[in-house]
Scaffold this motif. Structure first.
Motif, short mmCIF file in Angstrom:
data_model
loop_
_atom_site.label_atom_id
_atom_site.label_comp_id
_atom_site.label_asym_id
_atom_site.label_seq_id
_atom_site.Cartn_x
_atom_site.Cartn_y
_atom_site.Cartn_z
N PRO A 44 0.82 -1.21 0.00
CA PRO A 44 0.00 0.00 0.00
C PRO A 44 0.85 1.27 0.00
O PRO A 44 2.03 1.24 0.36
CB PRO A 44 -0.80 -0.11 1.30
N GLN A 45 0.23 2.36 -0.42
CA GLN A 45 0.80 3.71 -0.34
C GLN A 45 -0.16 4.53 0.51
O GLN A 45 -1.36 4.25 0.54
CB GLN A 45 0.90 4.33 -1.73
N GLU A 46 0.34 5.55 1.19
CA GLU A 46 -0.56 6.37 1.97
C GLU A 46 -0.08 7.80 2.09
O GLU A 46 1.10 8.09 1.90
CB GLU A 46 -0.82 5.77 3.35
N PHE A 47 -1.04 8.67 2.41
CA PHE A 47 -0.72 10.04 2.77
C PHE A 47 -1.72 10.50 3.82
O PHE A 47 -2.84 9.98 3.91
CB PHE A 47 -0.69 10.98 1.55
N ILE A 48 -1.27 11.45 4.65
CA ILE A 48 -2.11 11.98 5.72
C ILE A 48 -2.22 13.48 5.55
O ILE A 48 -1.21 14.17 5.39
CB ILE A 48 -1.55 11.65 7.11
N THR A 111 -9.35 15.83 12.82
CA THR A 111 -8.13 16.63 12.71
C THR A 111 -7.22 16.13 11.60
O THR A 111 -6.42 16.88 11.06
CB THR A 111 -7.34 16.62 14.03
N HIS A 112 -7.33 14.84 11.27
CA HIS A 112 -6.49 14.22 10.25
C HIS A 112 -7.32 13.25 9.41
O HIS A 112 -8.22 12.59 9.94
CB HIS A 112 -5.35 13.40 10.88
N LEU A 113 -6.95 13.15 8.13
CA LEU A 113 -7.48 12.11 7.26
C LEU A 113 -6.31 11.32 6.70
O LEU A 113 -5.34 11.91 6.22
CB LEU A 113 -8.29 12.69 6.10
N ARG A 114 -6.40 10.00 6.78
CA ARG A 114 -5.37 9.14 6.20
C ARG A 114 -5.99 8.42 5.00
O ARG A 114 -7.05 7.81 5.10
CB ARG A 114 -4.86 8.12 7.21
N PHE A 115 -5.31 8.50 3.87
CA PHE A 115 -5.72 7.85 2.62
C PHE A 115 -4.75 6.71 2.36
O PHE A 115 -3.54 6.95 2.20
CB PHE A 115 -5.68 8.84 1.46
N ILE A 116 -5.25 5.49 2.34
CA ILE A 116 -4.41 4.31 2.11
C ILE A 116 -4.80 3.71 0.76
O ILE A 116 -5.93 3.24 0.58
CB ILE A 116 -4.57 3.26 3.22
N ILE A 117 -3.88 3.78 -0.18
CA ILE A 117 -4.10 3.20 -1.50
C ILE A 117 -3.70 1.73 -1.40
O ILE A 117 -2.51 1.41 -1.29
CB ILE A 117 -3.29 3.95 -2.57
N LEU A 118 -4.69 0.86 -1.40
CA LEU A 118 -4.45 -0.56 -1.19
C LEU A 118 -3.97 -1.28 -2.44
O LEU A 118 -3.20 -2.23 -2.35
CB LEU A 118 -5.74 -1.22 -0.66
N SER A 119 -4.44 -0.82 -3.60
CA SER A 119 -4.01 -1.43 -4.86
C SER A 119 -4.27 -0.47 -6.01
O SER A 119 -5.04 0.50 -5.87
CB SER A 119 -4.73 -2.76 -5.12
N GLY A 120 -3.63 -0.75 -7.13
CA GLY A 120 -3.78 0.09 -8.31
C GLY A 120 -4.00 -0.76 -9.55
O GLY A 120 -3.81 -1.98 -9.53
N TYR A 121 -4.39 -0.09 -10.62
CA TYR A 121 -4.55 -0.78 -11.90
C TYR A 121 -3.22 -0.90 -12.63
O TYR A 121 -3.13 -1.56 -13.65
CB TYR A 121 -5.56 -0.03 -12.77
N ASP A 122 -2.18 -0.26 -12.11
CA ASP A 122 -0.83 -0.32 -12.66
C ASP A 122 0.13 -0.23 -11.47
O ASP A 122 -0.29 -0.07 -10.32
CB ASP A 122 -0.62 0.83 -13.64
N HIS A 123 1.43 -0.29 -11.73
CA HIS A 123 2.42 -0.21 -10.66
C HIS A 123 2.46 1.18 -10.03
O HIS A 123 2.78 1.31 -8.85
CB HIS A 123 3.81 -0.57 -11.19
N PHE A 124 2.15 2.21 -10.82
CA PHE A 124 2.21 3.58 -10.34
C PHE A 124 0.81 4.18 -10.35
O PHE A 124 0.04 3.94 -11.28
CB PHE A 124 3.13 4.43 -11.22
N VAL A 125 0.50 4.97 -9.32
CA VAL A 125 -0.76 5.71 -9.26
C VAL A 125 -0.42 7.17 -8.96
O VAL A 125 0.66 7.48 -8.47
CB VAL A 125 -1.73 5.15 -8.19
N SER A 126 -1.37 8.05 -9.26
CA SER A 126 -1.16 9.45 -8.92
C SER A 126 -2.43 10.01 -8.30
O SER A 126 -3.54 9.59 -8.62
CB SER A 126 -0.77 10.27 -10.16
N VAL A 127 -2.23 10.96 -7.38
CA VAL A 127 -3.33 11.69 -6.77
C VAL A 127 -3.16 13.15 -7.16
O VAL A 127 -2.12 13.76 -6.88
CB VAL A 127 -3.36 11.52 -5.24
N HIS A 128 -4.16 13.70 -7.84
CA HIS A 128 -4.07 15.05 -8.37
C HIS A 128 -4.70 16.09 -7.46
O HIS A 128 -4.20 17.21 -7.38
CB HIS A 128 -4.74 15.09 -9.75
N LYS A 129 -5.78 15.72 -6.81
CA LYS A 129 -6.48 16.70 -5.97
C LYS A 129 -7.37 15.98 -4.97
O LYS A 129 -8.04 15.02 -5.33
CB LYS A 129 -7.33 17.65 -6.84
#
Length: 134
Positions: A44-48, A111-129
């Motif tokens: 997974p990938q994540e951001f807070i 106060t915080h939101l954590r976004f956990i990207i569990l899987s993608g349709y490819d090896h790389f994903v992007s979050v734009h907004k």
């Protein structure tokens, strides 16, 4: 409606599991879909995102590319050490454009939101907004 995830409201990306100086995590909250944060290819990938004050959240909007499964969690603590799951969803694969998803959550206080990207349709994903309507 307030777009509380924008940098202009003092929101900050306080953690991201991938780092590329050309595509920094701060791009997620700059309000533009032309800029983005990109993953390094493992899951997974994540951001807070941290808010400057407690936020009431009704809807989370995310503009992304190649995300398959995403979990969103919230925290009400100052230290962001205890999270609870708000939503887990699977995004539709879109070949020639951005995925745009609105997720209703109805959170009275965060106060915080954590976004956990569990899987993608490819090896790389992007979050734009990411946008938060409260």
């Amino acid at each position: 409606m307030l777009d509380a995830a924008l940098r202009s409201y003092d929101a900050q990306v306080v953690l991201a599991t991938s780092s590329d100086e050309n595509y920094p995590a701060e791009n997620i909250i700059d309000g533009k879909t032309e800029t983005f944060w990109i993953s390094t290819g493992l899951f997974p990938q994540e951001f807070i995102i941290r808010f400057s004050d407690n936020m009431k959240i009704l809807t989370i909007s995310i503009h992304s590319y190649n995300i398959k499964r995403l979990r969103i969690e919230m925290s009400t603590s100052e230290d962001a050490d205890k999270f609870e799951t708000l939503a887990e969803t699977e995004f539709e694969h879109i070949e020639s454009g951005l995925q745009t998803n609105d997720i209703s959550v109805k959170v009275p206080n965060a106060t915080h939101l954590r976004f956990i990207i569990l899987s993608g349709y490819d090896h790389f994903v992007s979050v734009h907004k990411v946008s938060i309507q409260s």
